[in-house]
Design a protein around this motif. Structure first.
Motif, PDB file in Angstrom:
ATOM      1  N   ASN A 586     -14.560   5.626 -10.749  1.00 21.14           N
ATOM      2  CA  ASN A 586     -14.223   6.662  -9.768  1.00 21.14           C
ATOM      3  C   ASN A 586     -12.750   6.999  -9.608  1.00 21.14           C
ATOM      4  O   ASN A 586     -12.426   8.114  -9.226  1.00 21.14           O
ATOM      5  N   LEU A 587     -11.884   6.008  -9.815  1.00 17.48           N
ATOM      6  CA  LEU A 587     -10.491   6.201  -9.419  1.00 17.48           C
ATOM      7  C   LEU A 587      -9.531   5.863 -10.553  1.00 17.48           C
ATOM      8  O   LEU A 587      -9.874   5.123 -11.464  1.00 17.48           O
ATOM      9  N   ARG A 588      -8.334   6.406 -10.446  1.00 14.37           N
ATOM     10  CA  ARG A 588      -7.272   5.970 -11.351  1.00 14.37           C
ATOM     11  C   ARG A 588      -6.814   4.611 -10.831  1.00 14.37           C
ATOM     12  O   ARG A 588      -6.391   4.502  -9.686  1.00 14.37           O
ATOM     13  N   THR A 589      -6.919   3.587 -11.640  1.00 11.74           N
ATOM     14  CA  THR A 589      -6.701   2.240 -11.117  1.00 11.74           C
ATOM     15  C   THR A 589      -5.216   1.889 -11.082  1.00 11.74           C
ATOM     16  O   THR A 589      -4.386   2.606 -11.618  1.00 11.74           O
ATOM     17  N   ALA A 590      -4.935   0.789 -10.414  1.00 13.36           N
ATOM     18  CA  ALA A 590      -3.552   0.369 -10.232  1.00 13.36           C
ATOM     19  C   ALA A 590      -3.496  -1.143 -10.277  1.00 13.36           C
ATOM     20  O   ALA A 590      -4.506  -1.818 -10.078  1.00 13.36           O
ATOM     21  N   THR A 591      -2.339  -1.686 -10.517  1.00 12.30           N
ATOM     22  CA  THR A 591      -2.222  -3.142 -10.576  1.00 12.30           C
ATOM     23  C   THR A 591      -1.390  -3.716  -9.426  1.00 12.30           C
ATOM     24  O   THR A 591      -1.417  -4.909  -9.194  1.00 12.30           O
ATOM     25  N   ASP A 592      -0.637  -2.867  -8.707  1.00 15.49           N
ATOM     26  CA  ASP A 592       0.103  -3.449  -7.581  1.00 15.49           C
ATOM     27  C   ASP A 592      -0.869  -3.690  -6.442  1.00 15.49           C
ATOM     28  O   ASP A 592      -1.819  -2.929  -6.234  1.00 15.49           O
TER      29      ASP A 592
END
Ligand SMILES: *[C@@H]1O[C@H](CO)[C@@H](O)[C@H](O)[C@H]1NC(C)=O
Ligand SMILES: *[C@@H]1O[C@H](CO)[C@@H](O)[C@H](O)[C@H]1NC(C)=O
Ligand SMILES: *[C@@H]1O[C@H](CO)[C@@H](O)[C@H](O)[C@H]1NC(C)=O
Ligand SMILES: CC(=O)N[C@H]1CO[C@H](CO)[C@@H](O)[C@@H]1O
Length: 859
Positions: A586-592
């Protein structure tokens, strides 16, 4: 003599029963009873806070030990003919109680209260003599395993925790759950007291019958159970009073006690009763009944119970969808949107009345009308039900069985029967409790393990001979107890359960829908199509607020989404892949970490929105869906779970999307689902959409206006002229379809756009909804032109408050405000569209405090 009691809450010491370790061998002070051994060890610096980091592991040794608690008390004055008793409201769990070395009680069921008559023992001495009370708590973990081994023929199957737990009547989540640590508490977890009396009221039951709404009267039979010494019993008189808001409205004096069944009973006819309602439907009127016992004109004891006058039905009628399952309170159908509740702490006595109340207040503020006390926890504290009574939250009460094939040998059946009687008697005056349910998911265990269940076999003795003997508990013991002790309350054998059909049958009974997250991992966008007649469990995990993570993650180096300690604080099997699946889809993922927390919360908020919005709509279609209780409201420690509010009572964004879907009047707009994954990301050619209004008002709302806009996600401009539906009449407690056949032609209008709906009543916007193209990851949500303008004002009560005026140039998804302790926001997890400024009220922010941080998708 008048009833005398002394709480034995202080002056206790404890020690490890078997330890050769010298420091645990000596008696250590207990700060206060009720307690658990873990709390007492923490207080003596023998144990670190098990909720931080990996400390749970460092606390495991406590689970393996046995403990002794000790108290000395002085023999009180005992007037001639008086009785002396010790009352134990809860012992966790294998307790052996001695008085001066002589065993006076053995208990193996944490859910039972006990009374021990010690008159004879005390009469042997004189006033002032010191008595030693000792309670030995044998290790429940090893006792469970021993019992399991003793019964090798029973099929020990189930999910969550060491399955030996099924052998023991102790809160099942203590063995660990997919959201909770393994903390095997032991100790005196509820009050202990010493009582001296000639007579006392053992129980008072205000039994309301014949509630007649039209004729406006109700009958209340007040039944008092008396415990009196033989010399007092004969000439005892009972006097009953009923009062409302402190004013006596009826009384009956000089009632004799029936010495055969030790009961005094009177009937009151109350005309024009003020009914008790769930919040949003009327007031939470509570009457009080008092019974006072006297002998020769001297008052000996009195007891008061608050009760409500209301009727509650669980309506199960054949209809076009199968068989309904919904609640009707005082003749009004109530869509039961709410949550499932787990114990609010692994260390139960640490939950005080204020904390219980704050939880229920949060539910009310979130528009939730029903709470399900889940079967793997406890029959809750009085304070919990009092808060539900006073604030108007309906209670779905499970009996304490969860996720297992419970044994049913004669001794455990007897213990279970006593436990059921004790707790139903204790709880039956609470108007909030509207249903008792036999267990949590035990029929699912029966299905998965292919245990014998022949619904047509109605001979209970046969059930005991099968490999699913617990049917005898859920379909004989418990319904008999409810029928005898709280006959007006509906009993349902299990959650989920429906007329003996497979538990996933969506046409009958209640349903736990876990094919979002678990199971087939369906897309949450289709959640509404997966529901049954009453959805009593479903959920989506989300990380808690950053400040909660800061509490249990000690090193900054561990503050990244996949760190070892964060995984340790997520007890759900397969959580990494399940969280990842829904994020990646669903989403553009992130690592922070901060962004990651937010993204998991967006997924949860959207999941809950798709569920509640759709099920609320179905309510209007012949009660297709009678209610939805999300899994789960709360946590028992700081963790990553399906909770929508974390351990520290910090709401996650889903709390607000649920609140919006449960408003008394809501508007909904939804395009049909287009599965981007199975179509290999081909965009849809056309999308049908629907527009509706849901109402829980009992009256029609006339002359409402519904507006629908078509806005470009890219530019924020109106792609088509808004459509306005004037003079809409809103159906009471149901759904009003405004448009059922809308179409978006994506060839003619290729720009991705949102459908933005608003509902006006009396010139005010009362509800909004925004439907977005899915999935969000395909949308460019940068450069939204969001403005949040703070203003300081005063509330009607003169309290300083801040309002935020929120506007945007382009559609904004899921604007979430920081949750700060002591600060409340009126709304969060909001969608903002151009040309529609929204106002958020903030209370509790002092002058000079930093403004609340916020973020939105694509920021
Ligand atoms: C007293 O209780 C017994 C047992 O419940 C009952 O049979 C009897 O009728 C009662 N007596 C009166 C006077 O109500
Ligand atoms: C109930 O008992 C308490 C304690 O003895 C006493 O203070 C109170 O006045 C009594 N209340 C009523 C309503 O009789
Ligand atoms: C509004 O609707 C009501 C009920 O359908 C109708 O009686 C009334 O004439 C309508 N008013 C207008 C201004 O259209
Ligand atoms: C008491 C009450 O509110 N009853 C209404 C509930 O909803 C149905 C269907 O919408 C109405 O017909 C009832 O009058």
């Amino acid at each position: 003599m008048a009833f005398y009691q002394q709480q034995l809450s202080t002056g206790w010491t404890f020690r490890d029963r078997d330890s050769e370790q010298s420091d645990l061998d000596t008696w250590m002070p207990v700060p206060a009873i009720p307690s658990t051994v873990q709390q007492d060890l923490i207080a003596n610096n023998k144990l670190e806070n098990p909720y931080i980091g990996f400390n749970e592991l460092k606390a495991r040794w406590v689970n393996e030990k046995s403990w002794v608690y000790r108290h000395e008390f002085q023999r009180p004055k005992i007037p001639t003919g008086a009785k002396v008793a010790l009352g134990f409201d809860g012992l966790d769990t294998f307790a052996s109680v001695t008085l001066d070395g002589k065993t006076i009680l053995e208990s193996d069921n944490m859910f039972l209260g006990h009374r021990v008559d010690i008159t004879e023992a005390l009469l042997k001495s004189t006033e002032g003599k010191k008595y030693v009370l000792e309670i030995e708590f044998d290790c429940a973990q090893s006792r469970a395993r021993e019992i399991r081994e003793k019964y090798p023929d029973h099929k020990w199957v189930g999910f969550n925790g060491d399955i030996a737990r099924l052998a023991v009547r102790k809160a099942q989540y203590h063995w660990g759950w997919d959201w909770g640590p393994i903390i095997m508490t032991a100790g005196i977890w509820r009050d202990v007291r010493l009582e001296v009396y000639a007579a006392r009221v053992a129980d008072l039951w205000p039994k309301t019958t014949n509630i007649d709404f039209d004729g406006k009267r109700a009958s209340v039979t007040a039944i008092a159970k008396i415990d009196a010494s033989s010399s007092t019993s004969k000439d005892l008189k009972a006097s009953f009073r009923v009062s409302l808001r402190g004013h006596e409205i009826a009384r009956q004096d000089d009632i004799s006690v029936n010495t055969t069944d030790q009961t005094a009973k009177v009937k009151f006819e109350i005309t024009d009763p003020e009914l008790w309602w769930p919040h949003g439907y009327g007031s939470q009127t509570l009457y009080e009944v008092t019974v006072s016992l006297s002998h020769d004109g001297t008052e000996l004891h009195n007891t008061t119970k608050k009760f409500g006058i209301r009727s509650a039905e669980t309506v199960q009628q054949p209809d076009k969808h199968g068989k309904s399952f919904f609640f009707r309170i005082n003749g009004v159908d109530v869509f039961c949107g709410g949550s499932c509740w787990i114990p609010a702490d692994s260390l139960l006595p640490s939950i005080d009345a204020e904390r219980y109340r704050k939880w229920i207040e949060l539910m009310v503020a979130g528009g939730q009308v029903m709470i399900r006390v889940w079967g793997g926890g406890i029959y809750e504290d009085e304070k919990f039900y009092e808060a539900c009574d006073e604030l108007g939250v309906l209670v779905w009460q499970d009996f304490m069985f969860g996720c297992g094939n419970y044994p049913a040998w004669p001794e455990i059946l007897e213990s279970i029967r006593q436990e059921a009687v004790y707790n139903v008697q204790r709880l039956r005056h609470h108007p909030s409790i509207v249903i008792y349910v036999g267990n949590n998911e035990d029929y699912q265990v029966q299905e998965q393990a292919k245990l014998t269940y022949d619904y047509d076999d109605k001979n209970p003795n046969n059930w005991l001979k099968t490999d699913f003997p617990a049917r005898y508990i859920y379909e004989k013991v418990l319904p008999e107890v409810v029928a005898e002790y709280s006959p007006a309350t509906f009993y349902h054998p299990g959650s989920p359960w429906g007329d003996g059909k497979i538990t996933s049958d969506p046409t009958v009974g209640d349903m736990h829908q876990w094919n979002v997250w678990h199971g087939t991992q369906e897309k949450y966008q289709i959640f509404a199509t997966l529901g049954g007649r009453f959805n009593s469990e479903f959920g989506m995990e989300a990380f808690p607020h950053l400040s909660t993570i800061d509490y249990f993650v000690e090193n900054d180096a561990d503050k990244f989404p996949q760190s070892h300690v964060l995984d340790f604080h997520n007890k759900a099997d397969g959580h990494e892949r399940r969280l990842a699946t829904y994020l990646v889809e669903n989403l553009r993922t992130a690592t922070d970490l901060e962004t990651y927390i937010y993204l998991t919360q967006v997924v949860q908020a959207e999941t809950m929105m798709f569920g509640y919005r759709g099920w609320r709509k179905q309510w209007g279609d012949s009660r297709h869906c009678g209610g939805a209780l999300l899994w789960q409201l709360n946590d028992c420690w700081p963790t990553i779970s399906w909770a929508i509010v974390d351990y520290f009572l910090r709401p996650k964004p889903a709390y607000y999307t649920v609140k919006r879907a449960l408003r008394q009047l809501t508007v909904g707009v939804q395009r049909e689902h287009h599965d981007w994954s199975v179509t290999h990301a081909q965009p849809p050619v056309k999308s049908g959409y629907e527009l509706w209004v849901a109402s829980s008002y009992r009256h029609e709302v006339l002359n409402a206006t519904v507006e629908l806009r078509f806005l470009s996600v890219v530019s924020g401009r109106d792609l088509r002229a808004p459509v306005v539906y004037d003079n809409v009449t809103i159906t009471p407690n149901g759904t009003t379809d405004v448009l059922t056949n809308g179409v978006i032609d994506h060839i003619a209008e290729p720009e991705p756009h949102v459908l933005s709906a608003r509902l006006w009543v009396d010139g005010q916007v009362v509800a909004r909804d925004v439907d977005w193209p899915q999935p969000f990851k395909y949308l460019d949500l940068s450069d939204r032109g969001l403005e949040v303008r703070p203003e300081t004002t005063r509330s009607a009560a003169g309290e300083r408050q801040q309002i935020l005026r929120v506007s945007a140039r382009k559609p904004v998804k899921c604007l979430v405000f920081e949750e700060r302790d002591g600060v409340r926001v009126s709304d969060s997890a909001m969608d903002i569209v151009p040309g529609d400024e929204q106002v958020v009220t903030i209370t509790g922010l002092a002058e000079g405090d930093a403004p609340l941080k916020y973020r939105y998708l694509g920021q």
